[in-house]
Write an enzyme that holds these catalytic residues in place. Structure first.
Site, PDB file in Angstrom:
ATOM      1  N   TYR A 170      18.074   3.121 -11.243  1.00 47.74           N
ATOM      2  CA  TYR A 170      17.766   1.898 -11.983  1.00 47.74           C
ATOM      3  C   TYR A 170      18.701   1.725 -13.182  1.00 47.74           C
ATOM      4  O   TYR A 170      18.954   2.681 -13.933  1.00 47.74           O
ATOM      5  CB  TYR A 170      16.323   1.936 -12.489  1.00 47.74           C
ATOM      6  CG  TYR A 170      15.276   1.495 -11.500  1.00 47.74           C
ATOM      7  CD1 TYR A 170      15.456   1.662 -10.134  1.00 47.74           C
ATOM      8  CD2 TYR A 170      14.087   0.916 -11.936  1.00 47.74           C
ATOM      9  CE1 TYR A 170      14.481   1.257  -9.233  1.00 47.74           C
ATOM     10  CE2 TYR A 170      13.116   0.509 -11.046  1.00 47.74           C
ATOM     11  CZ  TYR A 170      13.309   0.682  -9.698  1.00 47.74           C
ATOM     12  OH  TYR A 170      12.343   0.278  -8.810  1.00 47.74           O
TER      13      TYR A 170
ATOM     14  N   ASP B 251       5.540   7.845 -11.733  1.00 47.59           N
ATOM     15  CA  ASP B 251       5.075   8.619 -10.585  1.00 47.59           C
ATOM     16  C   ASP B 251       6.174   8.759  -9.539  1.00 47.59           C
ATOM     17  O   ASP B 251       6.349   9.828  -8.941  1.00 47.59           O
ATOM     18  CB  ASP B 251       3.808   8.007  -9.982  1.00 47.59           C
ATOM     19  CG  ASP B 251       3.963   6.539  -9.619  1.00 47.59           C
ATOM     20  OD1 ASP B 251       4.858   5.856 -10.152  1.00 47.59           O
ATOM     21  OD2 ASP B 251       3.167   6.053  -8.794  1.00 47.59           O
TER      22      ASP B 251
ATOM     23  N   ASP C 282       5.004   6.845  -0.488  1.00 53.91           N
ATOM     24  CA  ASP C 282       3.710   7.017  -1.145  1.00 53.91           C
ATOM     25  C   ASP C 282       2.862   5.783  -0.863  1.00 53.91           C
ATOM     26  O   ASP C 282       3.233   4.678  -1.250  1.00 53.91           O
ATOM     27  CB  ASP C 282       3.914   7.206  -2.641  1.00 53.91           C
ATOM     28  CG  ASP C 282       2.603   7.444  -3.380  1.00 53.91           C
ATOM     29  OD1 ASP C 282       1.598   7.778  -2.726  1.00 53.91           O
ATOM     30  OD2 ASP C 282       2.582   7.283  -4.614  1.00 53.91           O
TER      31      ASP C 282
ATOM     32  N   THR D 241      -2.302   2.377  -3.979  1.00 52.59           N
ATOM     33  CA  THR D 241      -2.543   0.983  -4.335  1.00 52.59           C
ATOM     34  C   THR D 241      -1.349   0.133  -3.924  1.00 52.59           C
ATOM     35  O   THR D 241      -1.490  -0.970  -3.389  1.00 52.59           O
ATOM     36  CB  THR D 241      -2.797   0.848  -5.845  1.00 52.59           C
ATOM     37  OG1 THR D 241      -3.914   1.661  -6.196  1.00 52.59           O
ATOM     38  CG2 THR D 241      -3.088  -0.598  -6.215  1.00 52.59           C
TER      39      THR D 241
ATOM     40  N   THR E  19     -12.402 -11.393  13.445  1.00 51.66           N
ATOM     41  CA  THR E  19     -11.648 -11.652  12.213  1.00 51.66           C
ATOM     42  C   THR E  19     -11.450 -10.394  11.377  1.00 51.66           C
ATOM     43  O   THR E  19     -10.325 -10.091  10.967  1.00 51.66           O
ATOM     44  CB  THR E  19     -12.336 -12.745  11.387  1.00 51.66           C
ATOM     45  OG1 THR E  19     -12.259 -13.977  12.115  1.00 51.66           O
ATOM     46  CG2 THR E  19     -11.663 -12.925  10.038  1.00 51.66           C
TER      47      THR E  19
END
Length: 244
Positions: free
Chosen positions: A89, A98, A118, A121, A175
């Protein structure tokens, strides 16, 4: 083992921990949702903590209440270069800590071309060369987040998130089944595309594939067999900082 240092990997929904002794040996401790932190009592021998935090203010408050004034807390942040790894970056601190620590943990365990996937979330994919150069990566919604993004905007669509296991390669006949199957197979498709990029675009064939995150078991068996399940990579990266 007499623990003297605490390592904390604080994600968006859960907290993973390990204890380190004076010789650098690590022993996993707990993996809990934030709400259950008060059930854990800090050992008297632990006075210092190394922290990886990707959660927001609410998660930070949970941790501060649990730490109280008992610990000196060293929060780790992503850097341009450390422990043989060079961050891709341009603004190194904006790489999720992380992800940074997982790169450090994997590379210092074995300096080899590596792909880290990973699935929590969010689903993240990162590439690091045998020379320690982080090439960059991807970020995509996690499987649960994919489903909730649909149900939050389409009230007539609903899901049964506790029944996602074994849905890879399946065709939904309702569905909720269709939504589960679509999201699980989008995850599998992302992994297959990551392998394509690795082997065709980067021309890597001798490389490590490391999986972490709670959604990894949703992958079809043929993909899971390609790699290793490694849930402790962030803690391994923290251990490098704690040992300096």
């Amino acid at each position: 083992m007499t623990p003297i240092k605490l390592l904390i990997d604080a994600g968006n929904t859960r907290v993973k921990s390990a204890l380190m002794d004076s010789e650098g040996h690590i022993e996993p401790w707990f993996n809990l949702p934030y709400e259950e932190l008060p059930t854990q009592e800090l050992p008297d021998t632990v006075t210092e903590c190394w922290l990886s935090l990707v959660g927001g203010p609410q998660q930070h408050q949970f941790l501060e209440r649990w730490f109280s004034a008992k610990l000196r807390v060293n929060q780790v942040h992503s850097e341009a270069q450390a422990f043989g790894v060079r961050n891709a970056y341009a603004a190194p601190s904006t790489l999720g800590v992380d992800r940074w620590l997982a790169l450090l943990g994997a590379y210092n365990e074995q300096p080899k071309a590596t792909v880290i996937i990973d699935a929590g979330t969010a689903i993240t994919v990162d590439w690091v060369t045998a020379e320690g150069a982080h090439l960059g990566g991807w970020i995509a919604p996690g499987v649960d987040l994919m489903q909730s993004s649909v149900t939050s905007r389409a009230p007539k669509v609903f899901t049964r998130q506790d029944q996602m296991w074994g849905r890879a390669n399946q065709l939904g006949v309702s569905t909720p089944d269709g939504l589960m199957d679509g999201c699980v197979n989008m995850f599998a498709g992302l992994v297959r595309q990551a392998l394509h990029v690795t082997e065709v675009e980067l021309d890597w064939f001798d490389y490590r594939l490391l999986f972490s995150g709670g959604s990894t078991p949703l992958l079809p068996l043929e993909l899971k067999r390609r790699g290793e399940q490694r849930s402790e990579l962030v803690l391994q990266g923290l251990a490098l900082y704690a040992n300096t």
